[in-house]
Design an enzyme around this catalytic site. Structure first.
Site, PDB file in Angstrom:
ATOM      1  N   LYS A  25      36.279  19.386  -6.439  1.00 53.26           N
ATOM      2  CA  LYS A  25      35.785  20.756  -6.577  1.00 53.26           C
ATOM      3  C   LYS A  25      36.106  21.269  -7.973  1.00 53.26           C
ATOM      4  O   LYS A  25      37.187  21.026  -8.496  1.00 53.26           O
ATOM      5  CB  LYS A  25      36.405  21.684  -5.531  1.00 53.26           C
TER       6      LYS A  25
ATOM      7  N   GLU B  13      33.979  32.712  -3.033  1.00 52.37           N
ATOM      8  CA  GLU B  13      35.257  33.398  -2.850  1.00 52.37           C
ATOM      9  C   GLU B  13      35.172  34.865  -3.238  1.00 52.37           C
ATOM     10  O   GLU B  13      34.739  35.207  -4.336  1.00 52.37           O
ATOM     11  CB  GLU B  13      36.358  32.713  -3.673  1.00 52.37           C
TER      12      GLU B  13
END
Length: 262
Positions: free
Chosen positions: A112, A181
């Site tokens: 990631k 997020e």
């Protein structure tokens, strides 16, 4: 059966939510794996919850590789995603490949990285060379100093449009998953609808294809937890029961509730 990227994409197509937790060692990996967590994220959040730093920035690639090996040693089923730490991938796609290869060799199934349009070439470079990539948009912890703190992102119209465009560009470049997020729930819903790849939300509402929490927050280890988190250990009786409750709540859509969203 081991969870693969194809498994996660199939879950999204069927409308079944994906349960993700951060994990940093073999012991918790065994518990999370047995409890049905789909994805274990070896997060650079370990800089804060394991090492005690104020941010993720001090985490080194060697430390990420070490913790990835630990998690892989305790996992037989779950899909493992490992964070590329700050400074290990931003300079060039070639640097990113070298760092990603180290984490893949340590046992990760996917890496990631954080960032929007600026990371498109890097994502394409990695994907073309056989390294699965999870993108990350919204609040970018590695850019916390530039962003001015841990704040909700995408509330302005221009920012929201850019986030959608970045998500599409990252998918087109070859990203297979994306973490959203601390973005408004409505924006996360729009992004999810615009993509074929699964979206994994943290503080991004209930309409993402899956949810992730920092495991230590989910277990209530701190007196103050983020708004988007929930203490699943309270009343559960054991870590195993807490993790199973988290997985069940993600799968049935009861977590996150409106109180956990922005």
């Amino acid at each position: 059966m081991p969870v693969t990227l194809s498994t996660l994409k199939a879950l999204r197509q069927k409308g079944e939510k994906i349960a993700v937790l951060t994990c940093y060692d073999a012991s918790f990996a065994r518990v999370f794996d047995a409890a049905g967590v789909d994805v274990l994220l070896v997060g650079d959040s370990l800089g804060m919850v394991i090492q005690g730093h104020a941010s993720t920035l001090p985490v080194k690639l060697a430390e990420m590789a070490y913790h990835t090996r630990c998690v892989a040693a305790g996992t037989t089923r779950a899909f493992i995603v490992a964070d590329l730490p700050f400074g290990s991938y931003q300079p060039s796609p070639e640097r990113a490949y070298t760092a990603a290869a180290r984490l893949m060799a340590a046992g990760a199934h996917m890496i990631k990285l954080e960032g929007g349009a600026v990371m498109v070439d890097t994502v394409a470079f990695l994907a073309a060379r056989g390294i699965p990539v999870c993108a990350h948009l919204g609040l970018l912890p590695q850019s916390v100093n530039q962003l001015g703190g841990y704040r909700v992102q995408g509330r302005e119209d221009g920012d929201a449009a850019q986030l959608v465009a970045d998500a599409r560009a990252l998918e087109a470049a070859g990203a297979g998953l994306i973490v959203l997020e601390m973005v408004p729930a409505a924006l996360a819903k729009t992004v999810t609808a615009a993509l074929s790849m699964p979206t994994i939300g943290i503080g991004a509402g209930a309409d993402c294809a899956g949810q992730v929490l920092v495991s230590y927050d989910m277990l209530g280890l701190y007196p103050r937890a983020p708004k988007f988190s929930k203490n699943f250990l309270a009343g559960a009786g054991s870590v195993d029961a807490a993790v199973r409750a988290y997985v069940a709540a993600v799968k049935d859509g009861s977590f996150p509730a409106a109180e956990h969203a922005f």
